[in-house]
Design a protein around this motif. Structure first.
Motif, PDB file in Angstrom:
ATOM      1  N   THR A 254      52.777  15.338  -3.737  1.00 45.32           N
ATOM      2  CA  THR A 254      53.254  13.507  -3.287  1.00 45.32           C
ATOM      3  C   THR A 254      54.682  13.795  -2.920  1.00 45.32           C
ATOM      4  O   THR A 254      55.348  13.920  -3.745  1.00 45.32           O
ATOM      5  CB  THR A 254      52.592  12.883  -4.534  1.00 45.32           C
ATOM      6  N   ILE A 255      54.840  12.989  -1.351  1.00 45.27           N
ATOM      7  CA  ILE A 255      56.125  13.427  -0.815  1.00 45.27           C
ATOM      8  C   ILE A 255      56.402  11.434  -0.395  1.00 45.27           C
ATOM      9  O   ILE A 255      55.538  11.068  -0.646  1.00 45.27           O
ATOM     10  CB  ILE A 255      56.431  14.645   0.228  1.00 45.27           C
ATOM     11  N   GLU A 256      57.943  12.247  -0.373  1.00 37.64           N
ATOM     12  CA  GLU A 256      58.448  10.640   0.471  1.00 37.64           C
ATOM     13  C   GLU A 256      59.154  11.199   1.560  1.00 37.64           C
ATOM     14  O   GLU A 256      59.675  11.810   1.798  1.00 37.64           O
ATOM     15  CB  GLU A 256      59.114   9.460  -0.109  1.00 37.64           C
TER      16      GLU A 256
ATOM     17  N   GLN B  78      54.804   7.732   2.371  1.00 32.97           N
ATOM     18  CA  GLN B  78      54.507   8.726   1.680  1.00 32.97           C
ATOM     19  C   GLN B  78      52.875   9.540   1.927  1.00 32.97           C
ATOM     20  O   GLN B  78      52.658   8.782   2.941  1.00 32.97           O
ATOM     21  CB  GLN B  78      54.023   7.882   0.043  1.00 32.97           C
ATOM     22  N   ASP B  79      52.992  10.752   1.532  1.00 34.43           N
ATOM     23  CA  ASP B  79      51.805  11.878   2.285  1.00 34.43           C
ATOM     24  C   ASP B  79      51.289  12.519   0.579  1.00 34.43           C
ATOM     25  O   ASP B  79      52.958  12.603  -0.537  1.00 34.43           O
ATOM     26  CB  ASP B  79      52.440  12.139   2.956  1.00 34.43           C
TER      27      ASP B  79
ATOM     28  N   PRO C 186      55.826  22.138  10.380  1.00 31.33           N
ATOM     29  CA  PRO C 186      55.376  21.834   9.073  1.00 31.33           C
ATOM     30  C   PRO C 186      54.572  20.729   8.775  1.00 31.33           C
ATOM     31  O   PRO C 186      55.357  20.002   9.001  1.00 31.33           O
ATOM     32  CB  PRO C 186      56.825  22.203   8.418  1.00 31.33           C
ATOM     33  N   VAL C 187      53.999  21.491   7.714  1.00 33.08           N
ATOM     34  CA  VAL C 187      53.029  19.386   7.447  1.00 33.08           C
ATOM     35  C   VAL C 187      53.725  18.786   6.260  1.00 33.08           C
ATOM     36  O   VAL C 187      53.619  18.088   5.609  1.00 33.08           O
ATOM     37  CB  VAL C 187      51.931  19.939   6.513  1.00 33.08           C
ATOM     38  N   LEU C 188      55.069  19.574   5.603  1.00 28.04           N
ATOM     39  CA  LEU C 188      55.674  19.497   4.302  1.00 28.04           C
ATOM     40  C   LEU C 188      57.516  20.033   4.661  1.00 28.04           C
ATOM     41  O   LEU C 188      57.580  20.952   4.873  1.00 28.04           O
ATOM     42  CB  LEU C 188      55.562  20.601   3.078  1.00 28.04           C
TER      43      LEU C 188
ATOM     44  N   LYS D   6      60.852  14.234   0.195  1.00 24.77           N
ATOM     45  CA  LYS D   6      61.720  13.914  -1.249  1.00 24.77           C
ATOM     46  C   LYS D   6      59.866  14.476  -1.716  1.00 24.77           C
ATOM     47  O   LYS D   6      59.287  14.218  -1.559  1.00 24.77           O
ATOM     48  CB  LYS D   6      62.304  12.610  -1.714  1.00 24.77           C
ATOM     49  N   ILE D   7      60.273  15.333  -2.570  1.00 26.60           N
ATOM     50  CA  ILE D   7      59.103  15.533  -3.859  1.00 26.60           C
ATOM     51  C   ILE D   7      59.122  14.472  -4.821  1.00 26.60           C
ATOM     52  O   ILE D   7      60.311  14.235  -5.841  1.00 26.60           O
ATOM     53  CB  ILE D   7      58.811  16.801  -4.158  1.00 26.60           C
TER      54      ILE D   7
END
Length: 99
Positions: free
Chosen positions: A24-26, A31-32, A55-57, A62-63
């Motif tokens: 889960t990231i911001e 959020q994603d 990159p997807v991430l 921010k994790i």
């Protein structure tokens, strides 16, 4: 070797193919949730680019939390190994497998 966060998480899932990571990231106040499994990442909430070089991430994300789930991943009934792992705690798991 590229030491980006995404590449490290992908390498982790190559070394532990029995696990799926849900990250889960911001990013820019959005959020994603990103699934990482067997060296690949895919967004669960938005379209994922066909180009693997995008990159997807992104590193600037921010994790918020990482969940470790037993594979095969069933979104209807996930089998959690560990939930709400912080990035700091995840780094210890990455070090255990050498990434």
């Amino acid at each position: 070797m590229n030491n980006s966060i995404a590449k490290r998480l992908e390498q982790y899932t190559i070394k532990r193919p029995q696990e799926v990571l849900i990250v889960t990231i911001e990013l820019e106040e959005d959020q994603d949730k990103i699934a990482v499994f067997k060296g690949f990442s895919s967004s669960l909430m938005r379209a994922t680019a066909f180009d693997p070089d995008i990159p997807v991430l992104p590193d600037e994300a921010k994790i918020i939390a990482i969940d470790r789930i037993a594979s095969p991943y069933n979104p209807e009934s996930p089998r959690y190994i560990q939930t709400a792992i912080s990035w700091e705690a995840m780094q210890n798991l990455l070090a255990e497998v050498g990434v």
